[in-house]
Design a protein around this motif. Structure first.
Motif, PDB file in Angstrom:
ATOM      1  N   LEU A  89     -21.131  -2.344 -21.122  1.00 51.67           N
ATOM      2  CA  LEU A  89     -21.889  -1.098 -21.242  1.00 51.67           C
ATOM      3  C   LEU A  89     -21.042   0.104 -20.812  1.00 51.67           C
ATOM      4  O   LEU A  89     -21.018   1.138 -21.487  1.00 51.67           O
ATOM      5  CB  LEU A  89     -23.165  -1.188 -20.409  1.00 51.67           C
ATOM      6  CG  LEU A  89     -24.148  -0.019 -20.566  1.00 51.67           C
ATOM      7  CD1 LEU A  89     -25.584  -0.524 -20.486  1.00 51.67           C
ATOM      8  CD2 LEU A  89     -23.941   1.030 -19.478  1.00 51.67           C
ATOM      9  N   LEU A  90     -20.329  -0.022 -19.698  1.00 50.40           N
ATOM     10  CA  LEU A  90     -19.507   1.088 -19.215  1.00 50.40           C
ATOM     11  C   LEU A  90     -18.361   1.396 -20.177  1.00 50.40           C
ATOM     12  O   LEU A  90     -18.020   2.569 -20.395  1.00 50.40           O
ATOM     13  CB  LEU A  90     -18.956   0.771 -17.827  1.00 50.40           C
ATOM     14  CG  LEU A  90     -19.979   0.731 -16.688  1.00 50.40           C
ATOM     15  CD1 LEU A  90     -19.300   0.343 -15.379  1.00 50.40           C
ATOM     16  CD2 LEU A  90     -20.680   2.079 -16.543  1.00 50.40           C
ATOM     17  N   THR A  91     -17.767   0.368 -20.740  1.00 53.62           N
ATOM     18  CA  THR A  91     -16.698   0.585 -21.717  1.00 53.62           C
ATOM     19  C   THR A  91     -17.203   1.399 -22.897  1.00 53.62           C
ATOM     20  O   THR A  91     -16.530   2.318 -23.381  1.00 53.62           O
ATOM     21  CB  THR A  91     -16.136  -0.773 -22.211  1.00 53.62           C
ATOM     22  OG1 THR A  91     -15.591  -1.480 -21.098  1.00 53.62           O
ATOM     23  CG2 THR A  91     -15.048  -0.560 -23.253  1.00 53.62           C
ATOM     24  N   PHE A  92     -18.418   1.067 -23.355  1.00 57.20           N
ATOM     25  CA  PHE A  92     -18.991   1.823 -24.466  1.00 57.20           C
ATOM     26  C   PHE A  92     -19.262   3.269 -24.064  1.00 57.20           C
ATOM     27  O   PHE A  92     -18.941   4.200 -24.802  1.00 57.20           O
ATOM     28  CB  PHE A  92     -20.281   1.163 -24.945  1.00 57.20           C
ATOM     29  CG  PHE A  92     -20.798   1.731 -26.236  1.00 57.20           C
ATOM     30  CD1 PHE A  92     -20.308   1.270 -27.446  1.00 57.20           C
ATOM     31  CD2 PHE A  92     -21.754   2.731 -26.246  1.00 57.20           C
ATOM     32  CE1 PHE A  92     -20.764   1.805 -28.652  1.00 57.20           C
ATOM     33  CE2 PHE A  92     -22.214   3.272 -27.427  1.00 57.20           C
ATOM     34  CZ  PHE A  92     -21.717   2.813 -28.633  1.00 57.20           C
ATOM     35  N   VAL A  93     -19.829   3.462 -22.875  1.00 54.32           N
ATOM     36  CA  VAL A  93     -20.157   4.818 -22.419  1.00 54.32           C
ATOM     37  C   VAL A  93     -18.895   5.652 -22.223  1.00 54.32           C
ATOM     38  O   VAL A  93     -18.852   6.834 -22.581  1.00 54.32           O
ATOM     39  CB  VAL A  93     -20.976   4.755 -21.114  1.00 54.32           C
ATOM     40  CG1 VAL A  93     -21.112   6.131 -20.477  1.00 54.32           C
ATOM     41  CG2 VAL A  93     -22.355   4.175 -21.393  1.00 54.32           C
ATOM     42  N   PHE A  94     -17.845   5.044 -21.648  1.00 56.69           N
ATOM     43  CA  PHE A  94     -16.613   5.776 -21.396  1.00 56.69           C
ATOM     44  C   PHE A  94     -15.910   6.201 -22.689  1.00 56.69           C
ATOM     45  O   PHE A  94     -15.278   7.249 -22.745  1.00 56.69           O
ATOM     46  CB  PHE A  94     -15.640   4.931 -20.571  1.00 56.69           C
ATOM     47  CG  PHE A  94     -16.098   4.681 -19.162  1.00 56.69           C
ATOM     48  CD1 PHE A  94     -17.091   5.453 -18.579  1.00 56.69           C
ATOM     49  CD2 PHE A  94     -15.543   3.657 -18.409  1.00 56.69           C
ATOM     50  CE1 PHE A  94     -17.516   5.223 -17.279  1.00 56.69           C
ATOM     51  CE2 PHE A  94     -15.951   3.417 -17.115  1.00 56.69           C
ATOM     52  CZ  PHE A  94     -16.945   4.192 -16.544  1.00 56.69           C
ATOM     53  N   SER A  95     -16.013   5.380 -23.733  1.00 59.91           N
ATOM     54  CA  SER A  95     -15.275   5.633 -24.968  1.00 59.91           C
ATOM     55  C   SER A  95     -16.108   6.291 -26.057  1.00 59.91           C
ATOM     56  O   SER A  95     -15.556   6.900 -26.975  1.00 59.91           O
ATOM     57  CB  SER A  95     -14.704   4.306 -25.513  1.00 59.91           C
ATOM     58  OG  SER A  95     -13.887   3.669 -24.566  1.00 59.91           O
ATOM     59  N   ALA A  96     -17.430   6.161 -25.985  1.00 56.69           N
ATOM     60  CA  ALA A  96     -18.292   6.645 -27.066  1.00 56.69           C
ATOM     61  C   ALA A  96     -18.172   8.147 -27.332  1.00 56.69           C
ATOM     62  O   ALA A  96     -18.183   8.549 -28.509  1.00 56.69           O
ATOM     63  CB  ALA A  96     -19.747   6.279 -26.775  1.00 56.69           C
ATOM     64  N   PRO A  97     -18.075   9.026 -26.326  1.00 56.19           N
ATOM     65  CA  PRO A  97     -17.977  10.460 -26.653  1.00 56.19           C
ATOM     66  C   PRO A  97     -16.815  10.786 -27.583  1.00 56.19           C
ATOM     67  O   PRO A  97     -16.988  11.531 -28.556  1.00 56.19           O
ATOM     68  CB  PRO A  97     -17.790  11.113 -25.267  1.00 56.19           C
ATOM     69  CG  PRO A  97     -18.449  10.181 -24.331  1.00 56.19           C
ATOM     70  CD  PRO A  97     -18.160   8.813 -24.866  1.00 56.19           C
ATOM     71  N   ALA A  98     -15.649  10.223 -27.305  1.00 53.84           N
ATOM     72  CA  ALA A  98     -14.482  10.497 -28.154  1.00 53.84           C
ATOM     73  C   ALA A  98     -14.677   9.918 -29.550  1.00 53.84           C
ATOM     74  O   ALA A  98     -14.355  10.559 -30.561  1.00 53.84           O
ATOM     75  CB  ALA A  98     -13.224   9.928 -27.512  1.00 53.84           C
ATOM     76  N   VAL A  99     -15.213   8.698 -29.632  1.00 57.17           N
ATOM     77  CA  VAL A  99     -15.433   8.068 -30.939  1.00 57.17           C
ATOM     78  C   VAL A  99     -16.468   8.845 -31.747  1.00 57.17           C
ATOM     79  O   VAL A  99     -16.283   9.122 -32.943  1.00 57.17           O
ATOM     80  CB  VAL A  99     -15.875   6.601 -30.754  1.00 57.17           C
ATOM     81  CG1 VAL A  99     -16.287   5.996 -32.105  1.00 57.17           C
ATOM     82  CG2 VAL A  99     -14.750   5.780 -30.134  1.00 57.17           C
TER      83      VAL A  99
END
Length: 401
Positions: free
Chosen positions: A229-239
């Protein structure tokens, strides 16, 4: 003299104090974030140098997690918890008086180090206050509060910076932590005076935990699902912004729905555990999280690329984590044989380490779209399922031979 507390009221007030202290320490991560872009001009430094105040906090916290897990064996949870909270208060207040970037970086490292104490010690303290069912509810509440902090702390930090400049974030966290320390010291008998099982006897250690398949079964599940979940949250804004043509508003709405879902699931898990058992809830939550990762991956494989659609998918991953976070964490701590603090430290350190490593690995591919990110997220979630079903242990039969 503080009034005597009933056996019903005392654990509830103590858990609220523990949760408030942990939340205050955690808020220091994001409360200063809105001031970071202005620090190069305010302190006559470079933008890259100013970013170090965030990295220094994370580095301090990373060092502090195993340190506090080991120190509890010598000092005991209550004493160390209060000492760490007091140190955090003093360091935070001192941070508001620093006027150069190097000093601020040093303060942030020390602040991160002290902040890890409440995070490590809180689960063991809460477990000593309640039965397993009560601990599940209390830890779920703590997780709900912590889930809100990344959303609200930057907003409060922006208001503080606008009206009082950057030191206000340090003064606020320091003042709150100091007040909580006063309550913990002044209200005698509020926090439990407990040992730490194996830690207290000096016979525990990180090595035995890493060789304990029952602990690894539950710890790895919590670690991998939360790291996904944290990996998705950390990377989702840029993606979402750079690869999918969305806006940061799309991310904020997705995150709000996800956090709300997590809170509802986490606080409903205690009620469900009473009816289905902890093991069933841990398995259900892990499978729901894996299905959530699969839904995100399936969307990417289908070639869809609307950032606004993610709010309809991301909530499932949050629901899975919410269902298993309380019972799963309690089961992992039970499996330590009393070495709660080292167990908690290992879990938290693994979560931050895996999330940081996966975020760094995905960074070169963020402009290629959603597929690389969702493949990693789904992979982590399904690995949690595999380990849950392949390693021995059963949350509802913890004491059985």
């Amino acid at each position: 003299m503080t009034p005597p507390l009933s056996p019903v009221v005392r654990p509830r007030l103590a858990s609220l104090l523990i949760i408030a202290a942990t939340a205050t320490a955690l808020s220091a991560v994001d409360l200063v974030l809105p001031a970071v872009p202005a620090l190069p001009d305010l302190m006559q430094t470079s933008t890259a140098r100013a970013q170090w105040i965030m990295a220094a906090f994370v580095a301090g916290a990373t060092l502090g997690l195993p340190l506090f897990g080991a120190l509890s064996a010598r000092l005991g949870r209550r004493r160390l918890f209060i000492a760490a909270l007091a140190a955090f208060a003093v360091i935070s207040l001192a941070g508001g008086l620093v006027n150069d970037i190097d000093g601020l970086i040093a303060v942030r490292f020390a602040q991160g180090l002290a902040s890890s104490g409440p995070a490590v010690l809180a689960p063991g303290l809460i477990r000593s206050l309640f039965s397993d069912a009560g601990a599940i509810r209390a830890l779920s509440l703590m997780g709900s509060v912590e889930a809100l902090i990344p959303g609200f702390a930057p907003l409060l930090g922006a208001w503080l910076f606008q009206h009082f400049s950057w030191p206000a974030a340090f003064w606020l966290t320091g003042a709150v932590a100091l007040a909580l320390t006063g309550v913990a010291l002044g209200w005698r008998g509020l926090l439990p005076r407990v040992g730490t099982g194996q830690s207290a006897s000096g016979k525990g250690g990180y090595g035995p935990l890493l060789r304990n398949p029952r602990f690894l079964r539950y710890a790895s599940g919590h670690t991998l699902v939360l790291a996904a979940l944290l990996t998705f949250v950390f990377s989702a804004p840029a993606v979402m912004v750079r690869a999918m043509g969305g806006t940061i508003g799309d991310f904020i709405l997705m995150q709000m729905i996800g956090v709300t879902t997590f809170i509802l699931a986490a606080n409903g898990a205690g009620w469900l555990v009473a009816r289905t058992g902890a093991e069933a809830m841990i398995r259900a939550g892990t499978l729901v999280a894996a299905l959530g990762g699969t839904a995100l991956l399936g969307y990417a494989l289908a070639g869809r690329g609307d950032a606004g659609d993610l709010k309809y998918l991301f909530w499932l991953l949050n629901a899975g984590l919410g269902l298993r976070v309380g019972p799963g964490f309690v089961a992992a701590l039970r499996a330590t044989g009393g070495d709660d603090d080292r167990g908690s430290a290992l879990i938290l350190l693994s979560v931050t380490g895996i999330a940081a490593l996966m975020t760094a690995a995905i960074a070169p591919f963020v402009e290629r779209g959603l597929l690389p990110l969702t493949a990693v997220v789904a992979g982590l979630a399904w690995l949690a399922v595999v380990l849950l079903y392949s390693l021995p242990g059963h949350a509802d039969r913890e004491g059985e031979p």
